[in-house]
Design an enzyme around this catalytic site. Structure first.
Site, mmCIF file in Angstrom:
data_model
loop_
_atom_site.group_PDB
_atom_site.id
_atom_site.type_symbol
_atom_site.label_atom_id
_atom_site.label_comp_id
_atom_site.label_asym_id
_atom_site.label_seq_id
_atom_site.Cartn_x
_atom_site.Cartn_y
_atom_site.Cartn_z
ATOM 1 N N GLU A 139 0.768 -1.191 -0.157
ATOM 2 C CA GLU A 139 0.000 -0.105 -0.057
ATOM 3 C C GLU A 139 0.752 1.142 -0.191
ATOM 4 O OE1 GLU A 139 -3.452 2.391 2.399
ATOM 5 O OE2 GLU A 139 -2.938 0.545 3.372
ATOM 6 N N LYS B 62 -9.344 -15.228 15.399
ATOM 7 C CA LYS B 62 -9.292 -14.705 14.227
ATOM 8 C C LYS B 62 -10.774 -14.482 13.602
ATOM 9 C CE LYS B 62 -5.517 -17.624 13.052
ATOM 10 N NZ LYS B 62 -4.782 -18.668 12.239
ATOM 11 N N ASP C 272 0.930 -14.361 12.682
ATOM 12 C CA ASP C 272 -0.205 -15.001 11.998
ATOM 13 C C ASP C 272 -1.019 -13.817 11.592
ATOM 14 O OD1 ASP C 272 -2.566 -16.063 11.084
ATOM 15 O OD2 ASP C 272 -2.251 -17.833 12.605
ATOM 16 N N HIS D 37 -2.227 10.047 -1.187
ATOM 17 C CA HIS D 37 -2.436 8.818 -2.043
ATOM 18 C C HIS D 37 -2.249 8.867 -3.578
ATOM 19 C CE1 HIS D 37 -3.590 5.507 0.647
ATOM 20 N NE2 HIS D 37 -3.817 6.385 1.357
#
Ligand code: ADP
Length: 425
Positions: A115, A245, A320, A416
């Site tokens: 990104e 998760k 993770d 951006h």
């Protein structure tokens, strides 16, 4: 070290064997995990990748360029390996942090991301924190949780079961802890709904994230002790009350893994010179966006983008990445402080991290952890993971400050446009 994986012909196999294996893998007549075991891990990786290239008619040469130890990776991390994903790693810092496991240090933090603008932005947050004298960081070891689900015959058995668990906690603890030097039970919290009971086991797992250790121990205690003694059947080792998760209120309220806090005081000068903003505007964006906006949306992320920094750190450091879902929850606070300054903090109730296990031993991941000074010390179990948690907190605070400041000056879209967007239209 091998950067020519795509060109390699397996050395221990005759060429016609190689072609046959590739054909068999490509047409599906041989399972991806069925290659002869005398082939090295690198050779197997190459054959699978060649089979996929053949089947799909595409080139996978980038996947084949790697330096990690494929033997280790295929044994511990990744079945049917065909190569690697390369994610660029950039660095932010120096970031000055004062914690209990980070002693007033200036750190550089590697972030893996695709990104554009993320690293530039987080780096500006680091500049602000360091210019302000550093952020205070703290982590609490809440512990990893696993909550198997049980089925009873009705509420009479449900109550008896819950009572039995309470009365036998010492026995359960002994059984859980007996095969590990590092696993320690904090507590068991039952949750009963009709004929269903969840037992939320909460563990200290030293420097490991601990999900494997906790799951293995729970499986054993259920089979050896809980089921035989109570006659109540375990339906699933994970009952989603863990809650691993998934975004979950139980984790937000009770915490999970590490609970992380970071705080910095920014004066008028730092706000203006580094973050191009002011106290009033920053506090207003915080209130209307992070607090009101999240409440209106029913979001559990009362923050600007914890997930961005976490995902980039988790990928770089062998954590993770799926647990970013949990880590994305938390509350950012910005209040007026002193003459035209602010006190800003982040609060992350649920952030599982690991200094050992998972992906932490792989080549690039281990080097990233080395850069952060994360090294397991046998004499201080758990200290390395706590240090990583404190660093995560500092980096997340840097990310919050910079993005919120960019929003106050309406600088986000411009950054951006400048840094992140492909020029192709
Ligand atoms: P996890 O349980 O986090 O999913 P693993 O399955 O890889 O990760 O387990 C971690 C392993 O590392 C365990 O076998 C544990 O005994 C070992 N270990 C060695 N040193 C430590 C330590 N300091 N803290 C936690 N675990 C450790």
């Amino acid at each position: 070290m091998n950067d020519l994986q795509t060109l390699r012909i397996p050395s221990t196999a005759a060429a016609n064997d190689t072609d046959e294996w590739v054909d068999a893998l490509a047409d599906g007549s041989m399972g991806m995990h069925r290659l002869p075991s005398h082939l090295s891990a690198d050779e197997q990786v190459t054959l699978r990748r060649q089979a996929m290239e053949k089947r799909r008619g595409v080139s996978l040469d980038h996947l084949g360029k790697y330096s990690l130890d494929a033997e280790r990776a295929t044994k511990q991390n990744c079945e049917n390996m065909i190569g690697v994903a390369q994610v660029p790693i950039g660095v932010i810092g120096p970031l000055r942090l004062q914690g209990e496991f980070v002693e007033d240090e200036e750190l550089h933090i590697p972030l893996a991301t695709t990104e554009g603008a993320l690293i530039a932005s987080a780096n500006r947050g680091c500049r602000a924190i360091t210019a302000a004298g550093g952020a205070v960081v703290r982590a609490e070891n809440i512990g990893i949780t696993r909550a198997p689900v049980f089925r009873t015959s009705g509420i009479v058995q449900t109550r008896a079961f819950v009572r039995w668990i309470d009365e036998h906690e010492d026995e359960i603890r002994t059984e859980l802890e007996k095969d590990s030097r590092f696993l320690r039970l904090f507590d068991i919290r039952p949750k009963a709904i009709g004929t269903t009971v969840y037992l939320r086991f909460r563990f200290d797992t030293g420097d490991a994230m601990g999900m494997n250790m906790a799951t293995i121990a729970c499986d054993r205690v259920i089979e050896k002790l809980i089921e035989p003694a109570t006659g109540v059947e375990c339906i699933s080792l994970s009952g989603n009350y863990c809650c691993d998760k998934k975004p979950a209120a139980v984790n937000f309220l009770e915490g999970r893994g590490k609970s992380i806090h970071a705080e910095v005081v920014l004066d008028k000068q730092v706000l203006e010179k580094v973050l191009k903003t002011n106290a009033r505007a920053l506090a207003e964006v915080q209130y209307r966006k992070n607090l009101l906006g999240s409440a209106a949306a029913g979001s559990m992320g009362f923050n600007a983008h914890y997930a961005n920094i976490l995902a980039a750190m988790f990928i770089a450091a062998g954590q993770d990445p799926a647990q970013v879902v949990e880590g994305s929850m938390g509350i950012t606070c910005i209040e007026p402080h002193g003459p035209e300054g602010v006190i800003a903090s982040i609060d992350m109730p649920d952030c599982p991290v690991a200094a050992i296990g998972g992906g932490t031993a792989l080549g690039t991941q281990r080097q990233v952890l080395d850069m952060l000074g994360i090294e397991v010390d046998p004499n201080r179990p758990g200290a390395a993971a706590m240090r990583l948690a404190e660093i995560v907190g500092g980096a997340v605070l840097a990310g919050e400050l910079s993005l919120l400041a960019a929003l106050t000056s309406r600088d986000l879209a411009r950054a951006h446009e400048r840094l992140g967007r492909s020029k192709q239209r």
